[in-house]
Write a protein that holds these residues in place. Structure first.
Motif, PDB file in Angstrom:
ATOM      1  N   ILE A  46      14.633  -1.293 -12.518  1.00  9.72           N
ATOM      2  CA  ILE A  46      15.858  -1.352 -11.552  1.00  9.72           C
ATOM      3  C   ILE A  46      15.131  -0.958 -10.107  1.00  9.72           C
ATOM      4  O   ILE A  46      15.182  -1.925  -8.976  1.00  9.72           O
ATOM      5  N   PRO A  47      14.354   0.041  -9.849  1.00  3.43           N
ATOM      6  CA  PRO A  47      13.920   0.268  -8.585  1.00  3.43           C
ATOM      7  C   PRO A  47      12.819  -0.606  -8.245  1.00  3.43           C
ATOM      8  O   PRO A  47      12.455  -0.939  -7.018  1.00  3.43           O
ATOM      9  N   THR A  48      12.162  -1.251  -9.142  1.00  9.44           N
ATOM     10  CA  THR A  48      11.031  -2.188  -8.981  1.00  9.44           C
ATOM     11  C   THR A  48      11.692  -3.316  -8.283  1.00  9.44           C
ATOM     12  O   THR A  48      11.188  -4.054  -7.077  1.00  9.44           O
ATOM     13  N   ILE A  49      12.889  -3.954  -8.646  1.00  8.29           N
ATOM     14  CA  ILE A  49      13.612  -4.955  -8.196  1.00  8.29           C
ATOM     15  C   ILE A  49      14.280  -4.916  -6.860  1.00  8.29           C
ATOM     16  O   ILE A  49      14.116  -5.555  -5.823  1.00  8.29           O
ATOM     17  N   ILE A  50      14.910  -3.748  -6.693  1.00  5.28           N
ATOM     18  CA  ILE A  50      15.355  -3.179  -5.400  1.00  5.28           C
ATOM     19  C   ILE A  50      14.476  -3.132  -4.307  1.00  5.28           C
ATOM     20  O   ILE A  50      14.324  -3.891  -3.173  1.00  5.28           O
ATOM     21  N   ASN A  51      13.062  -2.813  -4.744  1.00  3.72           N
ATOM     22  CA  ASN A  51      11.760  -2.558  -3.585  1.00  3.72           C
ATOM     23  C   ASN A  51      11.230  -3.711  -3.490  1.00  3.72           C
ATOM     24  O   ASN A  51      10.997  -4.406  -2.271  1.00  3.72           O
ATOM     25  N   LEU A  52      11.254  -4.971  -4.667  1.00  4.02           N
ATOM     26  CA  LEU A  52      10.894  -6.224  -4.141  1.00  4.02           C
ATOM     27  C   LEU A  52      11.825  -6.935  -3.254  1.00  4.02           C
ATOM     28  O   LEU A  52      11.186  -7.601  -2.286  1.00  4.02           O
ATOM     29  N   ALA A  53      13.049  -6.888  -3.661  1.00  7.62           N
ATOM     30  CA  ALA A  53      14.052  -7.681  -2.906  1.00  7.62           C
ATOM     31  C   ALA A  53      13.687  -7.136  -1.357  1.00  7.62           C
ATOM     32  O   ALA A  53      14.033  -7.766  -0.392  1.00  7.62           O
ATOM     33  N   THR A  54      13.615  -5.796  -1.165  1.00  7.89           N
ATOM     34  CA  THR A  54      13.556  -5.348   0.311  1.00  7.89           C
ATOM     35  C   THR A  54      12.302  -5.575   1.033  1.00  7.89           C
ATOM     36  O   THR A  54      12.563  -6.167   2.110  1.00  7.89           O
ATOM     37  N   TRP A 109       0.722  -1.464  -0.018  1.00  4.19           N
ATOM     38  CA  TRP A 109      -0.109   0.015   0.094  1.00  4.19           C
ATOM     39  C   TRP A 109       0.718   1.216  -0.016  1.00  4.19           C
ATOM     40  O   TRP A 109       0.706   2.126  -0.910  1.00  4.19           O
ATOM     41  N   TYR A 110       1.524   1.444   0.667  1.00  8.46           N
ATOM     42  CA  TYR A 110       2.485   2.689   1.032  1.00  8.46           C
ATOM     43  C   TYR A 110       3.734   2.555   0.014  1.00  8.46           C
ATOM     44  O   TYR A 110       3.874   3.621  -0.654  1.00  8.46           O
ATOM     45  N   VAL A 111       4.393   1.655  -0.036  1.00 12.60           N
ATOM     46  CA  VAL A 111       5.536   1.780  -0.693  1.00 12.60           C
ATOM     47  C   VAL A 111       5.296   1.843  -1.924  1.00 12.60           C
ATOM     48  O   VAL A 111       6.006   2.605  -3.181  1.00 12.60           O
ATOM     49  N   PHE A 112       4.365   0.723  -2.738  1.00  9.36           N
ATOM     50  CA  PHE A 112       4.341   0.613  -4.113  1.00  9.36           C
ATOM     51  C   PHE A 112       2.930   1.561  -4.538  1.00  9.36           C
ATOM     52  O   PHE A 112       2.986   2.069  -5.623  1.00  9.36           O
ATOM     53  N   ILE A 113       1.951   1.566  -3.840  1.00  6.86           N
ATOM     54  CA  ILE A 113       0.874   2.454  -4.388  1.00  6.86           C
ATOM     55  C   ILE A 113       1.050   4.141  -4.015  1.00  6.86           C
ATOM     56  O   ILE A 113       0.972   4.934  -4.886  1.00  6.86           O
ATOM     57  N   VAL A 145      11.673 -10.536   9.233  1.00  7.42           N
ATOM     58  CA  VAL A 145      11.509  -9.775  10.520  1.00  7.42           C
ATOM     59  C   VAL A 145      10.630 -10.497  11.311  1.00  7.42           C
ATOM     60  O   VAL A 145      10.868 -10.831  12.581  1.00  7.42           O
ATOM     61  N   GLY A 146       9.467 -11.299  10.820  1.00  8.53           N
ATOM     62  CA  GLY A 146       8.594 -11.976  11.581  1.00  8.53           C
ATOM     63  C   GLY A 146       9.487 -13.201  12.190  1.00  8.53           C
ATOM     64  O   GLY A 146       9.131 -13.569  13.153  1.00  8.53           O
ATOM     65  N   SER A 147      10.047 -13.706  11.431  1.00  2.00           N
ATOM     66  CA  SER A 147      10.787 -14.884  11.730  1.00  2.00           C
ATOM     67  C   SER A 147      11.520 -14.671  13.154  1.00  2.00           C
ATOM     68  O   SER A 147      11.756 -15.203  14.007  1.00  2.00           O
ATOM     69  N   PHE A 148      12.351 -13.479  12.805  1.00  2.32           N
ATOM     70  CA  PHE A 148      13.272 -13.153  13.981  1.00  2.32           C
ATOM     71  C   PHE A 148      12.563 -12.844  15.218  1.00  2.32           C
ATOM     72  O   PHE A 148      12.980 -13.101  16.337  1.00  2.32           O
ATOM     73  N   LEU A 149      11.311 -11.941  15.164  1.00  4.26           N
ATOM     74  CA  LEU A 149      10.717 -11.529  16.132  1.00  4.26           C
ATOM     75  C   LEU A 149      10.135 -12.918  16.879  1.00  4.26           C
ATOM     76  O   LEU A 149      10.047 -13.152  18.092  1.00  4.26           O
TER      77      LEU A 149
END
Length: 479
Positions: free
Chosen positions: A340-348, A59-63, A355-359
């Motif tokens: 390029i920014p699409t791939i970078i943000n998808l990887a991020t 929602w926030y990053v891509f839309i 983070v869910g696994s770490f928590l």
């Protein structure tokens, strides 16, 4: 008999073996161990965290932020302005050439709404203004001849003379007389100023995307001669009334015209170039830029003079002008899809889901009732096996000048410790007795896991035997 070939140094040979071992280990593949924990509450937390992270990125990053686009901020811009209208004061009629400063029509200009006129100033002597520091006096002794005050109106002559009105006295100065405070007359020009029209021509260009556009509609029917700006029906008619601009900025026109002020006309070009050019439209906003609630810095005024000759002597009219200064500010941002920014943000986004696994791991190993059992299942404690003569730890020890002793044999049966290795061995303890391998603590069945039926492979997992070898502690410390 031929002489024996010299052997290479032991250190060089060991270094070669170390290099070969490191090169071989470089191509090893490592994979994590996956543990499935049957716990409903922990699973809810895990999926909730994943859902929140997913919603944030979708929602926030891509839309909202449109991070899949390559963007460019700060377009190249040009602004041309033109003011039209006439007004009158107590003594004359004013046209555009007189109340607009400067007349070039740039992005910053002023419209005069009130003036204080000091007419017929000539070079001579007169009383100093009472606003100047130490200008008041009682006698000539209070005035120093030749003194020049940087905030004053001239060079002091040393005489104390009566002021223009009242019984006060000030020091006499040589300069343009009479001074402004003593003979100025105020005139208000803002009676018809709200109906002044301002044309703002603006063109922008985004060089990265080779995109250009202007804020005037391309029509040949004299559209600009009879239109005024409207946000819906006449968006591409950038002709604004001065009263409309002040009203949209939330100001009272009479008060602003009396003391002056600065109004910003902000043109925003936010363009999504993945859509058609017709969707890239200017958005106008207006606000006051000077702090009106701070008396020391609010308002706007400036001075200028008009010179002429009277009976052969130079005379001037000094005008202190109060007005509304208009600052046209253009900014914006353009974006267009880029891989390029699409791939970078998808990887991020995919990385952040971890983070869910770490928590959940932190909750599992810290707050759960059986956290020690979970820790035992998650982390395998494996003793280092006895190194062979060609392994890289032994090679590293040789390079450093340390030769660790050969490993002790490992026996799974503690009862066999100390027994002779064969009938023909006369020295039963020539080699130190092998130590039994430590076994992991007995595993407990997880209370959260469903009960399994009896049978091989279905019950609780038995602790596995781990091969280990005793190593010389001094040798490891030196490593």
């Amino acid at each position: 008999m031929a002489a024996a070939e010299p052997k290479p140094p032991a250190g060089m040979s060991a270094a070669r073996r170390l290099a070969r071992g490191c090169w071989s280990a470089f191509w090893d593949y490592e994979t994590p161990k996956v543990i499935v924990v049957k716990n409903r509450r922990l699973g809810v937390v895990y999926r909730a965290v994943q859902l929140l992270i997913l919603l944030y990125f979708v929602w926030y990053v891509f839309i909202v932020q449109k991070s899949y686009q390559d963007s460019e901020t700060g377009p190249e811009s040009s602004v041309i302005t033109k003011v039209k209208g006439i007004t009158s004061s107590e003594h004359k009629v004013w046209d555009v050439e007189e109340y607009v400063k400067p007349p070039e029509g740039g992005s910053v200009f002023s419209i005069i709404t009130r003036i204080e006129v000091t007419p017929f100033q000539t070079l001579g002597t007169c009383a100093e203004s009472m606003r100047v520091n130490n200008a008041t006096c009682d006698s000539d002794e209070d005035c120093v001849a030749g003194q020049l005050d940087m905030l004053g109106n001239g060079l002091r002559t040393g005489r104390c003379v009566p002021y223009y009105h009242g019984s006060s006295k000030t020091c006499e100065v040589y300069g343009w007389c009479p001074v402004e405070d003593g003979a100025s007359v105020s005139q208000f020009l803002g009676k018809m100023a709200p109906n002044f029209t301002i044309l703002i021509k603006n063109s922008i260009h985004y060089p990265k995307f080779q995109f250009s556009k202007g804020n005037i509609e391309n029509r040949k029917d004299g559209y600009l001669k009879h239109c005024t700006f409207h946000e819906v029906s006449d968006l591409y008619c950038p002709i604004f009334k001065l009263g409309y601009i002040v009203e949209q900025a939330g100001e009272n026109f009479t008060q602003l015209a009396h003391a002056g002020g600065v109004i910003g006309v902000i043109i925003n070009w936010d363009c999504d170039l993945d859509l058609s050019a017709s969707n890239c439209n200017p958005k106008y906003s207006f606000r006051r830029l000077d702090p009106k609630h701070v008396p020391a810095s609010s308002g706007y005024n400036f001075r200028f003079a008009k010179y002429y000759k009277v009976n052969g002597s130079t005379t001037r009219t000094l005008i202190k002008a109060y007005g509304i200064r208009i600052d046209v500010i253009v900014h914006g941002q353009a974006g267009k899809f880029s891989l390029i920014p699409t791939i970078i943000n998808l990887a991020t986004a995919l990385t952040s889901i971890g983070v869910g696994s770490f928590l959940c791991d932190w909750i599992l190993l810290t707050f759960m009732n059986k956290n020690k059992v979970y820790s035992h299942k998650k982390f395998d404690k494996v003793c280092t096996p006895g190194p062979s003569s060609g392994s890289w730890p032994v090679t590293l020890a040789l390079v450093l000048g340390q030769a660790p002793p050969p490993p002790y044999p490992c026996s799974a049966d503690p009862g066999q410790a100390g027994q002779p290795q064969g009938e023909g061995q006369s020295q039963a303890w020539a080699v130190p007795p092998p130590r039994p391998c430590p076994t992991s603590a007995s595993s407990e069945q997880m209370v959260d896991a469903p009960k399994r039926g009896a049978g091989p492979g279905l019950g609780a997992s038995e602790p596995s035997q781990q091969d280990c070898a005793l190593t010389d502690a001094r040798g490891l410390a030196q490593l």
